[in-house]
Design a protein around this motif. Structure first.
Motif, PDB file in Angstrom:
ATOM      1  N   ASP A 201      -0.459 -21.114  19.754  1.00  0.00           N
ATOM      2  CA  ASP A 201       0.732 -20.352  19.361  1.00  0.00           C
ATOM      3  C   ASP A 201       0.972 -19.127  20.235  1.00  0.00           C
ATOM      4  OD1 ASP A 201      -1.707 -19.526  18.337  1.00  0.00           O
ATOM      5  OD2 ASP A 201      -0.789 -18.427  16.672  1.00  0.00           O
ATOM      6  N   SER A 202      -0.019 -18.747  21.043  1.00  0.00           N
ATOM      7  CA  SER A 202       0.159 -17.499  21.795  1.00  0.00           C
ATOM      8  C   SER A 202       1.295 -17.662  22.796  1.00  0.00           C
ATOM      9  CB  SER A 202      -1.139 -17.114  22.507  1.00  0.00           C
ATOM     10  OG  SER A 202      -1.451 -18.046  23.502  1.00  0.00           O
ATOM     11  N   GLY A 203       2.161 -16.686  22.824  1.00  0.00           N
ATOM     12  CA  GLY A 203       3.257 -16.681  23.786  1.00  0.00           C
ATOM     13  C   GLY A 203       4.382 -17.652  23.464  1.00  0.00           C
ATOM     14  N   LEU A 204       4.430 -18.175  22.241  1.00  0.00           N
ATOM     15  CA  LEU A 204       5.503 -19.108  21.905  1.00  0.00           C
ATOM     16  C   LEU A 204       6.568 -18.442  21.052  1.00  0.00           C
ATOM     17  CD1 LEU A 204       3.875 -22.535  21.007  1.00  0.00           C
ATOM     18  CD2 LEU A 204       4.838 -21.749  23.159  1.00  0.00           C
ATOM     19  N   ASP A 205       7.840 -18.754  21.343  1.00  0.00           N
ATOM     20  CA  ASP A 205       8.885 -18.274  20.442  1.00  0.00           C
ATOM     21  C   ASP A 205       8.916 -19.203  19.223  1.00  0.00           C
ATOM     22  OD1 ASP A 205      10.419 -20.566  20.996  1.00  0.00           O
ATOM     23  OD2 ASP A 205      11.342 -19.577  22.726  1.00  0.00           O
ATOM     24  N   ILE A 206       9.715 -18.834  18.248  1.00  0.00           N
ATOM     25  CA  ILE A 206       9.645 -19.514  16.957  1.00  0.00           C
ATOM     26  C   ILE A 206      10.052 -20.980  17.052  1.00  0.00           C
ATOM     27  CG2 ILE A 206      11.924 -18.725  16.180  1.00  0.00           C
ATOM     28  CD1 ILE A 206       8.776 -18.935  13.973  1.00  0.00           C
ATOM     29  N   ASP A 207      11.018 -21.287  17.950  1.00  0.00           N
ATOM     30  CA  ASP A 207      11.460 -22.683  18.087  1.00  0.00           C
ATOM     31  C   ASP A 207      10.359 -23.545  18.688  1.00  0.00           C
ATOM     32  OD1 ASP A 207      13.902 -22.111  17.007  1.00  0.00           O
ATOM     33  OD2 ASP A 207      14.814 -21.647  18.959  1.00  0.00           O
ATOM     34  N   ALA A 208       9.751 -22.999  19.741  1.00  0.00           N
ATOM     35  CA  ALA A 208       8.669 -23.743  20.397  1.00  0.00           C
ATOM     36  C   ALA A 208       7.507 -23.918  19.419  1.00  0.00           C
ATOM     37  CB  ALA A 208       8.215 -23.023  21.655  1.00  0.00           C
ATOM     38  N   LEU A 209       7.264 -22.888  18.645  1.00  0.00           N
ATOM     39  CA  LEU A 209       6.180 -22.914  17.662  1.00  0.00           C
ATOM     40  C   LEU A 209       6.408 -24.051  16.663  1.00  0.00           C
ATOM     41  CD1 LEU A 209       3.695 -21.060  16.944  1.00  0.00           C
ATOM     42  CD2 LEU A 209       5.144 -20.136  15.142  1.00  0.00           C
ATOM     43  N   ARG A 210       7.666 -24.194  16.254  1.00  0.00           N
ATOM     44  CA  ARG A 210       7.989 -25.225  15.261  1.00  0.00           C
ATOM     45  C   ARG A 210       7.791 -26.621  15.867  1.00  0.00           C
ATOM     46  NH1 ARG A 210      12.942 -23.460  13.426  1.00  0.00           N
ATOM     47  NH2 ARG A 210      11.893 -22.051  11.990  1.00  0.00           N
ATOM     48  N   VAL A 211       8.203 -26.783  17.138  1.00  0.00           N
ATOM     49  CA  VAL A 211       8.047 -28.075  17.806  1.00  0.00           C
ATOM     50  C   VAL A 211       6.565 -28.440  17.895  1.00  0.00           C
ATOM     51  CG1 VAL A 211       8.307 -29.291  20.004  1.00  0.00           C
ATOM     52  CG2 VAL A 211      10.183 -27.909  19.120  1.00  0.00           C
ATOM     53  N   VAL A 212       5.764 -27.455  18.279  1.00  0.00           N
ATOM     54  CA  VAL A 212       4.330 -27.690  18.418  1.00  0.00           C
ATOM     55  C   VAL A 212       3.732 -28.053  17.049  1.00  0.00           C
ATOM     56  CG1 VAL A 212       2.127 -26.521  18.835  1.00  0.00           C
ATOM     57  CG2 VAL A 212       3.992 -26.307  20.500  1.00  0.00           C
TER      58      VAL A 212
END
Lengths: 280, 478
Positions: A201-212
């Motif tokens: 999760d480090s360095g991820l914005d919320i959208d990328a976080l959700r995809v991951v």
């Protein structure tokens, strides 16, 4: 005479396995006992004990420098880290005796905190090579590029990735979010028995976080397990863990259910560190 | 890490065998009589004997060049043998007449001489020590008017073409090794592609040094007439011997208007043992001239062998809008030394050149890129792009870059990019964590590093380069 003895040993071995399985009660994936490790002369892990069973997601949390990334790296077999004590059993095998590639072939996958760039090697070629290595290790036939393309198509949608990414060099020129998605793509393709997410999760914005997180949740099955290493609670809003462990100064100072993560969010790590010192 | 790299770069030299074949050899030593003896053996015309003698007389006034970033003991030119030919390799009418022992030697090298076995679409000329032993597909090429034969034969059968172009790009006075070659060159390949003809197959020469203490001085001449196209491949091997052997070749290419010549080399001369004993001294002059407008000459080289490599395949960009390219992978290991690069001489207007050089250094090897980009006063609109990358494996090797840029026209654009990297432990671990063995990880990283060059190689050679570097190229290149 020899074959008879061999046969007896096999029978004894089989029963031992059955008993072991019974004692553990569940399908045990990973059993870490009193694990100690150091890097560059500094002791980082000072005795970690943790059991992970199939179907479980364990979150490992803790402040910076507590050893949580070291735990991930040691399990994956990074040669930079030196194991100084303890045992790790993975599906009944001595994990620490295996080379990094043998661990991967046995089903251990680590999503890197800082995915490495390999210029000139296409993502598709890299992924297919990895996929085929795992198949070979299981005695299965390798797949050709066309077959592999079919496998990829399904997985690309899972991480919402443009197929053009497959023709680019591994991680070269990828944004932070693209690199992390690429890690989850690899995880989806390689279908590990044990996935270790090292501060994904480090360095991820919320959208990328959700995809991951969606990717990880889709891949959750009763026969696999995951260890999610994170500093922040926010990832755990998306990937709901069964257990939360808090690391401090190389030891697990508290374990609990998912509510422990929320407590940490509220109180910070400080309240846990004092007892850790007291224990030591 | 060291173990995987060792397997990759320390593999046994497969081509180190010696063929026991009776040879017609002249005594060691070099003088005017040596030059005459070679010319006599080859029954050469007077003009060529004179040309050789002029070269020899110039050579004795010259000094061995020492500006290269390479170190070696003095070469005793008097102890070298300057001519050695397998006895049975007298004039042969067809490939079926090639001595079975020679054929066996080439079979071991994976170069079948039998026409029906020749790789589809590749015509082969084979040079064994000093002479050419057979050229395949000659008839088929002849129907298109393409001449592909040994240089010795060309001198006899096409004297006008040879006389017109021999020494027109690399004059006999060019440099120490080129002059030596001009004096004593024994054989080599000759190619002529007539106007407007697109050569339908790859032409290939395979050079083999067999005899001991013998220098190989082949000379290749390639002429692409107006609008012609040809792709030419060159491969080389030599037996393992613990003394150094000299190889001083010359390659000349002429591209007339609208012609294209692509020249690819996979050089795998014996590189010496781990202690640096033996191996080939590879001192080679390769140069092409884009004589006509819109012509193009492209050099691709994969240099893995030789104790010392000293070569700078170059292009004289004389015709307007002509294009020169140089793609190079040079690998050194153990005590190998390479000083290699290119010269792009922009003389015509709107001439363009591209240089991509990849140097890999392992063991105690020393790798130098040396390149010269020259833009003359009349070369308006000239452009050059140079990219020069070095990769270090281990901590006892060296990588050096010596770029020379001279620009005499202010409309020119010259770009130079350079990088040096170490093969990363983190890269290897990343690949291992995905189930790829350490050895394959190193191969993959190196292949990725060389990709821009490998993709320029014709298919057959890409495979050979793959074997040479122990690399699985499938899919990662192209």
């Amino acid at each position: 005479m020899r074959p008879v003895i061999g046969g007896r040993l096999l029978v004894v071995g089989y029963w031992w396995l059955v008993v072991e399985q019974y004692q553990l009660g569940r399908d045990n994936v990973l059993d870490i006992r009193n694990l100690q490790a150091r890097v560059a002369g500094n002791d980082i892990l000072k005795g970690i004990t943790l059991t992970v069973n199939a179907g479980e997601v364990h979150a490992v949390m803790g402040p910076n420098g507590s050893g949580k990334s070291t735990l991930a790296q040691v399990l994956a077999g990074n040669p930079v880290y030196e194991v100084t004590g303890g045992t790790v059993t993975f599906d009944g095998r001595d994990l620490l005796a295996l080379q990094p590639e043998e661990r991967a072939q046995a089903g251990v996958f680590m999503a890197f905190q800082y995915p490495v760039e390999i210029p000139g090697v296409s993502n598709a070629y890299f992924l297919r090579s990895a996929y085929n290595e795992l198949r070979k290790a299981r005695g299965q036939d390798e797949v050709d590029p066309l077959e592999f393309l079919d496998i990829m198509e399904k997985n690309l949608t899972l991480v919402d990735m443009d197929p053009a990414m497959l023709n680019r060099s591994v991680n070269a020129g990828f944004s932070g979010g693209e690199k992390k998605r690429n890690e989850i793509l690899q995880m989806a393709v390689l279908r590990p028995r044990l996935a270790i997410l090292d501060e994904t999760d480090s360095g991820l914005d919320i959208d990328a976080l959700r995809v991951v997180a969606d990717g990880v949740n889709t891949l959750r099955r009763p026969d696999n397990a995951a260890i999610v290493v994170t500093h922040y609670q926010r990832l755990l809003n998306h990937i709901v863990p069964d257990f939360v462990h808090v690391l401090s100064a190389g030891r697990i100072v508290k374990s609990g259910g998912k509510e422990l993560a929320l407590e940490l969010e509220e109180k910070g790590y400080d309240w846990l560190e004092a007892p850790a010192e007291a224990l030591a | 890490m060291s173990s995987s790299i060792e397997t990759l770069v320390n593999r046994e030299y497969k081509f180190g065998f010696v063929t026991d074949i009776e040879a017609d050899t002249i005594p060691p030593g070099l003088g005017e009589d040596t030059v005459r003896a070679i010319a006599l053996k080859k029954r050469e015309p007077e003009w060529l004997v004179d040309w050789r003698l002029k070269a020899y007389r110039r050579w004795v006034t010259m000094r061995e060049p020492h500006w290269g970033n390479v170190r070696y003991d003095p070469i005793d030119y008097e102890s070298q043998v300057y001519y050695s030919a397998p006895k049975t390799a007298k004039p042969i009418g067809s490939l079926d007449e090639v001595d079975p022992k020679l054929r066996e030697a080439y079979d071991k090298l994976g170069i079948p001489l039998k026409e029906q076995q020749v790789l589809a679409g590749v015509a082969v000329d084979a040079v064994f020590d000093s002479v050419s032993v057979g050229t395949s597909y000659r008839e088929q090429l002849g129907k298109l008017g393409i001449i592909f034969c040994s240089l010795g034969e060309a001198v006899r059968e096409h004297p006008d073409l040879v006389r017109k172009y021999l020494g027109s790009v690399v004059p006999y006075s060019d440099n120490f090794y080129a002059s030596l070659n001009s004096a004593v060159f024994s054989d080599g390949s000759f190619v002529y592609v007539p106007p407007g003809v697109h050569c339908p197959m790859e032409l290939s020469t395979y050079f083999r040094i067999n005899a001991a203490n013998t220098g190989q001085f082949e000379r290749t001449l390639i002429i692409a007439d107006e609008g012609a196209y040809v792709s030419y491949l060159e491969g080389c091997t030599a037996p393992k011997r613990d003394t150094h052997q000299l190889h001083a070749a010359v390659v000349e290419i002429i591209a007339l208007a609208n012609a294209t010549v692509k020249y690819s080399t996979v050089q795998n001369w014996y590189s010496g043992d781990e202690e640096g004993r033996g191996g080939i001294f590879n001192f080679v002059t390769k140069r092409g001239k884009c004589a006509g407008a819109n012509s193009k000459i492209s050099w691709t080289q994969v240099e893995t062998g030789s104790a010392i490599t000293w070569k700078y395949p170059s292009v004289i960009l004389q015709g307007d809008n002509s294009v020169g390219e140089f793609y190079s992978v040079a690998v050194v290991n153990h005590h190998q030394q390479a000083d290699t690069g290119t010269k792009m001489l922009h003389l015509g207007r709107n001439t363009r050149s591209t240089i991509v050089s990849k140097g890999i250094s392992a063991g105690q090897g020393n790798n130098s890129y040396r390149g010269r980009v020259y833009v003359g006063p009349k070369a308006a609109g000239a452009r050059n792009y140079t990219q020069c990358d070095s990769m270090l494996i281990g901590n006892r090797c060296g990588a050096h870059t010596f770029p020379y840029i001279e620009v005499a026209n202010d409309t020119a654009q010259v770009e130079h990019e350079a990088s040096t990297s170490k093969i990363g432990e983190d890269q290897i671990f990343y690949l291992q964590q995905r189930g790829i063995s350490k050895e394959n990880a190193v191969s993959m990283i190196v292949a990725g590093f060389c990709k821009d060059v490998f993709k320029e190689l014709p298919m057959e050679f890409a495979l050979e380069a793959q074997q040479l570097l122990g690399i699985t190229l499938e899919g990662s290149v192209g």
